[in-house]
Design a protein around this motif. Structure first.
Motif, PDB file in Angstrom:
ATOM      1  N   ALA A 294       0.851  -1.191   0.000  1.00  0.00           N
ATOM      2  CA  ALA A 294       0.000   0.000   0.000  1.00  0.00           C
ATOM      3  C   ALA A 294       0.887   1.242   0.000  1.00  0.00           C
ATOM      4  O   ALA A 294       1.615   1.434   0.954  1.00  0.00           O
ATOM      5  CB  ALA A 294      -0.897   0.007   1.249  1.00  0.00           C
ATOM      6  N   PRO A 295       0.900   2.059  -1.049  1.00  0.00           N
ATOM      7  CA  PRO A 295       0.179   1.815  -2.288  1.00  0.00           C
ATOM      8  C   PRO A 295       0.971   1.006  -3.317  1.00  0.00           C
ATOM      9  O   PRO A 295       0.397   0.593  -4.307  1.00  0.00           O
ATOM     10  CB  PRO A 295      -0.046   3.238  -2.819  1.00  0.00           C
ATOM     11  CG  PRO A 295       1.148   4.000  -2.336  1.00  0.00           C
ATOM     12  CD  PRO A 295       1.519   3.402  -1.019  1.00  0.00           C
ATOM     13  N   GLY A 296       2.277   0.806  -3.101  1.00  0.00           N
ATOM     14  CA  GLY A 296       3.088   0.107  -4.098  1.00  0.00           C
ATOM     15  C   GLY A 296       3.359   0.968  -5.315  1.00  0.00           C
ATOM     16  O   GLY A 296       3.141   2.191  -5.288  1.00  0.00           O
ATOM     17  N   ASN A 297       3.879   0.341  -6.373  1.00  0.00           N
ATOM     18  CA  ASN A 297       4.157   1.032  -7.641  1.00  0.00           C
ATOM     19  C   ASN A 297       4.132  -0.034  -8.744  1.00  0.00           C
ATOM     20  O   ASN A 297       3.970  -1.231  -8.439  1.00  0.00           O
ATOM     21  CB  ASN A 297       5.487   1.804  -7.555  1.00  0.00           C
ATOM     22  CG  ASN A 297       6.717   0.903  -7.386  1.00  0.00           C
ATOM     23  OD1 ASN A 297       6.779  -0.210  -7.936  1.00  0.00           O
ATOM     24  ND2 ASN A 297       7.698   1.368  -6.633  1.00  0.00           N
ATOM     25  N   PRO A 298       4.282   0.367  -9.998  1.00  0.00           N
ATOM     26  CA  PRO A 298       4.151  -0.632 -11.066  1.00  0.00           C
ATOM     27  C   PRO A 298       5.163  -1.781 -10.976  1.00  0.00           C
ATOM     28  O   PRO A 298       4.854  -2.908 -11.382  1.00  0.00           O
ATOM     29  CB  PRO A 298       4.353   0.187 -12.342  1.00  0.00           C
ATOM     30  CG  PRO A 298       3.873   1.560 -11.969  1.00  0.00           C
ATOM     31  CD  PRO A 298       4.325   1.740 -10.543  1.00  0.00           C
TER      32      PRO A 298
ATOM     33  N   GLN B  99      -4.861   2.613   6.356  1.00  0.00           N
ATOM     34  CA  GLN B  99      -3.924   1.495   6.550  1.00  0.00           C
ATOM     35  C   GLN B  99      -4.493   0.485   7.550  1.00  0.00           C
ATOM     36  O   GLN B  99      -4.410  -0.730   7.345  1.00  0.00           O
ATOM     37  CB  GLN B  99      -2.557   2.011   7.023  1.00  0.00           C
ATOM     38  CG  GLN B  99      -1.792   2.731   5.918  1.00  0.00           C
ATOM     39  CD  GLN B  99      -0.645   3.573   6.439  1.00  0.00           C
ATOM     40  OE1 GLN B  99      -0.112   3.330   7.523  1.00  0.00           O
ATOM     41  NE2 GLN B  99      -0.256   4.574   5.676  1.00  0.00           N
ATOM     42  N   VAL B 100      -5.072   1.013   8.637  1.00  0.00           N
ATOM     43  CA  VAL B 100      -5.656   0.106   9.635  1.00  0.00           C
ATOM     44  C   VAL B 100      -6.840  -0.654   9.018  1.00  0.00           C
ATOM     45  O   VAL B 100      -6.956  -1.877   9.180  1.00  0.00           O
ATOM     46  CB  VAL B 100      -6.083   0.894  10.898  1.00  0.00           C
ATOM     47  CG1 VAL B 100      -6.871  -0.003  11.852  1.00  0.00           C
ATOM     48  CG2 VAL B 100      -4.860   1.474  11.610  1.00  0.00           C
ATOM     49  N   SER B 101      -7.679   0.056   8.252  1.00  0.00           N
ATOM     50  CA  SER B 101      -8.827  -0.617   7.612  1.00  0.00           C
ATOM     51  C   SER B 101      -8.344  -1.711   6.663  1.00  0.00           C
ATOM     52  O   SER B 101      -8.904  -2.811   6.633  1.00  0.00           O
ATOM     53  CB  SER B 101      -9.676   0.372   6.805  1.00  0.00           C
ATOM     54  OG  SER B 101     -10.122   1.390   7.640  1.00  0.00           O
TER      55      SER B 101
ATOM     56  N   GLU C 270      -7.177  -4.641   8.576  1.00  0.00           N
ATOM     57  CA  GLU C 270      -8.314  -5.390   9.135  1.00  0.00           C
ATOM     58  C   GLU C 270      -8.973  -6.260   8.076  1.00  0.00           C
ATOM     59  O   GLU C 270      -9.405  -7.375   8.351  1.00  0.00           O
ATOM     60  CB  GLU C 270      -9.311  -4.427   9.790  1.00  0.00           C
ATOM     61  CG  GLU C 270      -8.802  -4.058  11.180  1.00  0.00           C
ATOM     62  CD  GLU C 270      -9.526  -2.902  11.852  1.00  0.00           C
ATOM     63  OE1 GLU C 270     -10.289  -2.192  11.151  1.00  0.00           O
ATOM     64  OE2 GLU C 270      -9.306  -2.725  13.062  1.00  0.00           O
ATOM     65  N   GLU C 271      -8.963  -5.753   6.864  1.00  0.00           N
ATOM     66  CA  GLU C 271      -9.552  -6.522   5.766  1.00  0.00           C
ATOM     67  C   GLU C 271      -8.644  -7.698   5.370  1.00  0.00           C
ATOM     68  O   GLU C 271      -9.104  -8.823   5.182  1.00  0.00           O
ATOM     69  CB  GLU C 271      -9.733  -5.559   4.593  1.00  0.00           C
ATOM     70  CG  GLU C 271     -10.410  -6.096   3.373  1.00  0.00           C
ATOM     71  CD  GLU C 271     -10.213  -5.105   2.200  1.00  0.00           C
ATOM     72  OE1 GLU C 271     -10.303  -3.869   2.426  1.00  0.00           O
ATOM     73  OE2 GLU C 271      -9.945  -5.581   1.084  1.00  0.00           O
ATOM     74  N   LEU C 272      -7.354  -7.435   5.288  1.00  0.00           N
ATOM     75  CA  LEU C 272      -6.423  -8.471   4.793  1.00  0.00           C
ATOM     76  C   LEU C 272      -5.997  -9.462   5.872  1.00  0.00           C
ATOM     77  O   LEU C 272      -5.618 -10.582   5.564  1.00  0.00           O
ATOM     78  CB  LEU C 272      -5.145  -7.813   4.231  1.00  0.00           C
ATOM     79  CG  LEU C 272      -5.276  -6.956   2.984  1.00  0.00           C
ATOM     80  CD1 LEU C 272      -3.945  -6.262   2.675  1.00  0.00           C
ATOM     81  CD2 LEU C 272      -5.678  -7.825   1.790  1.00  0.00           C
TER      82      LEU C 272
ATOM     83  N   ASP D 140       2.134   2.444  15.818  1.00  0.00           N
ATOM     84  CA  ASP D 140       1.314   2.450  17.042  1.00  0.00           C
ATOM     85  C   ASP D 140      -0.125   2.049  16.708  1.00  0.00           C
ATOM     86  O   ASP D 140      -0.743   1.242  17.409  1.00  0.00           O
ATOM     87  CB  ASP D 140       1.324   3.850  17.678  1.00  0.00           C
ATOM     88  CG  ASP D 140       2.726   4.406  17.858  1.00  0.00           C
ATOM     89  OD1 ASP D 140       3.211   4.440  18.993  1.00  0.00           O
ATOM     90  OD2 ASP D 140       3.360   4.785  16.849  1.00  0.00           O
ATOM     91  N   ARG D 141      -0.637   2.653  15.632  1.00  0.00           N
ATOM     92  CA  ARG D 141      -2.036   2.394  15.263  1.00  0.00           C
ATOM     93  C   ARG D 141      -2.249   0.928  14.875  1.00  0.00           C
ATOM     94  O   ARG D 141      -3.214   0.295  15.289  1.00  0.00           O
ATOM     95  CB  ARG D 141      -2.445   3.306  14.091  1.00  0.00           C
ATOM     96  CG  ARG D 141      -2.515   4.792  14.439  1.00  0.00           C
ATOM     97  CD  ARG D 141      -3.792   5.135  15.197  1.00  0.00           C
ATOM     98  NE  ARG D 141      -4.992   4.657  14.506  1.00  0.00           N
ATOM     99  CZ  ARG D 141      -5.595   5.286  13.505  1.00  0.00           C
ATOM    100  NH1 ARG D 141      -5.143   6.446  13.086  1.00  0.00           N
ATOM    101  NH2 ARG D 141      -6.674   4.775  12.931  1.00  0.00           N
TER     102      ARG D 141
END
Ligand code: AMP
Ligand code: GLY
Length: 463
Positions: A31-35, A54-56, A59-61, A80-81
């Motif tokens: 996240a977000p990475g690049n090509p 990032q936290v969301s 949580e999804e992954l 921390d988050r």
């Protein structure tokens, strides 16, 4: 194992490249990475500074490990988050990342820990300037070193023989509301050593050298780094152990004693001076482009090392294994870099460069339709290995020259002196046979460094 890495630059691409060759191969997300990263990992459109997103995403992954690459999210508290949300995170807390975020606090920690560094004075008021400079450079026979204390945009480091220029930089920093760190000048070659820590224990990686100036022969302005190489054939025996003993372990212990465990990479920026080893600066993350060459030589798996550190379970007797090959990287930068850069130019020749035997790391690239274009200051980092530095540097250079990007520039002298010294030494003839020399150092007399800040790093590596 599922790993999420935060970042979009060459450092993150290099980390993912190493993770992708671990066995078993981890499932990789960025996240977000690049090509370039997209060829190795699933990229998610989440910015490095959007901590909520990032936290969301985590949580999804539900990754087993989150690795935070750049300093921006670290200083902002991403670790921390993510940790509070229950994830194992490789990367220090905001409190520990303050070691990079504040040069004066880093000095305070070093003083408390007895870590060798340049003498320094922190100045918060114009009236203290002259006396401060006299304290750190009483004879005025070496350059003045004037640094903005924090990561704030547009501030940085000036190393200059010109007293008026030193004062002018300090005044500008103070006028912008910052404080200024005045330092004793350090001579001697620079070394970057990354030390992985779980907050208590420390495992060093292999040392590397970075080339900070934009142009050959250490001319031109300072940059984020135009190339790097590893190993350092000229380094004194026992260097890594000395850094561990006198720098990394005492620093980690001092932070731990203050209730600020440092989990991640303690990047020790060092000068090997005529009076011994000194810390120039600490960073709280892997360095870029040194990571490209250091991880290229790492033959042990990376994921277990990072996970053990994140979990506080690092074994201090961890034996990492290293290729005997040399690795060199040459950075291809956009027109104008390190000042205002031109982006959006098409990039060609990556396949040709890789056909020569290099691999090409993406630092600041983007896609316009199906076309790969420049999207930042440092665009690509061409990495090559060889049986010695000369072989590796020749290949990396050939790779860089195979790439087409209008207006781009790269250095042609990365590792040149170290390679020549090493060859001479192996023949039992040249300068490498004598005492340690100082190859490829930035012995600049006039330096203006833009300290890479959160936004600068982002705009530099990905517009
Ligand atoms: P820093 O951002 O603190 O790493 O400084 C950027 C660059 O400026 C370093 O890589 C060195 O080349 C140079 N520099 C910083 N501090 C000193 C010092 N005390 N003496 C000599 N050169 C320095
Ligand atoms: N190569 C220098 C840095 O990563 O800060």
């Amino acid at each position: 194992m599922k790993i999420l890495i935060i970042g979009s630059g060459g450092r993150e691409h290099a980390i993912l490249r190493r993770l992708a060759s671990d066995t078993p191969t981890p499932e990789l997300h960025a996240a977000p990475g690049n090509p370039g990263i997209a060829q190795l990992a699933t990229c998610h459109d989440v910015s490095v500074t959007d901590l909520d997103a990032q936290v969301s995403l985590a949580e999804e992954l539900q990754p087993d490990l989150v690795v935070i690459g750049p300093e921006a999210p670290l200083v902002a508290g991403a670790a921390d988050r993510l940790q509070a949300a229950g994830f194992a995170v490789f990367g220090p807390s905001a409190a520990a990342a303050h070691l990079e975020g504040s040069k004066s606090w880093a000095k305070e920690i070093m003083a408390a820990a007895g870590v060798p560094t340049s003498a320094s004075v922190t100045v918060t008021d114009l009236s203290q300037l002259e006396a401060g400079l006299d304290r750190v450079n009483p004879l005025r026979d070496v350059p003045f070193v004037v640094k903005a204390d924090g990561l704030a945009a547009g501030k940085g480091v000036v190393v200059t023989e010109d007293h008026r220029a030193a004062i002018a930089h300090a005044e500008a920093v103070l006028a912008a509301g910052g404080s200024v760190v005045l330092e004793e000048f350090l001579d001697g070659p620079e070394v970057s050593l990354f030390c992985v820590s779980d907050g208590t224990r420390v495992v060093p990686l292999a040392p590397a050298q970075d080339f900070k100036r934009a142009l050959d022969d250490d001319e031109g302005p300072n940059t984020g780094g135009m190339g790097a190489y590893s190993p350092l054939p000229w380094a004194p025996e026992g260097l890594v152990q000395d850094v561990l003993r006198t720098v990394a372990r005492p620093t980690i212990a001092e932070l731990a004693a203050r209730g600020i465990p440092f989990v991640g990479v303690l990047y020790c920026g060092l000068a090997l001076t005529s009076r011994g080893l000194r810390v120039i600066e600490f960073n709280a993350r892997f360095g870029d482009p040194e990571t490209q060459v250091v991880l290229e030589r790492l033959t042990s798996p990376l994921a277990p090392l990072l996970l053990a550190a994140a979990r506080g379970e690092l074994a201090e007797d961890t034996e990492l294994t290293w290729s005997q090959d040399s690795a060199v990287t040459v950075v291809l930068a956009s027109a104008g870099y390190p000042a205002t850069v031109r982006t959006g130019d098409p990039i060609s020749g990556i396949e040709a460069a890789e056909a020569l035997g290099t691999h090409v790391i993406h630092a600041g690239t983007g896609l316009e339709g199906d076309t790969l274009v420049s999207a930042g200051g440092r665009v690509l980092s061409v990495v090559a290995t060889g049986e010695d530095l000369e072989a590796a540097r020749a290949l990396a250079l050939a790779g860089a020259e195979a790439i087409g990007l209008e207006g781009s520039h790269h250095r042609t002298d990365i590792a040149r002196r170290a390679a020549a010294d090493a060859r001479a030494s192996s023949l039992g003839t040249g300068p490498g046979t004598g005492p340690v020399t100082a190859p490829d150092t930035d012995t600049e007399t006039e330096t203006e460094t833009e300290t890479e800040t959160e936004t600068e790093t982002e705009t530099e590596d990905r517009a």
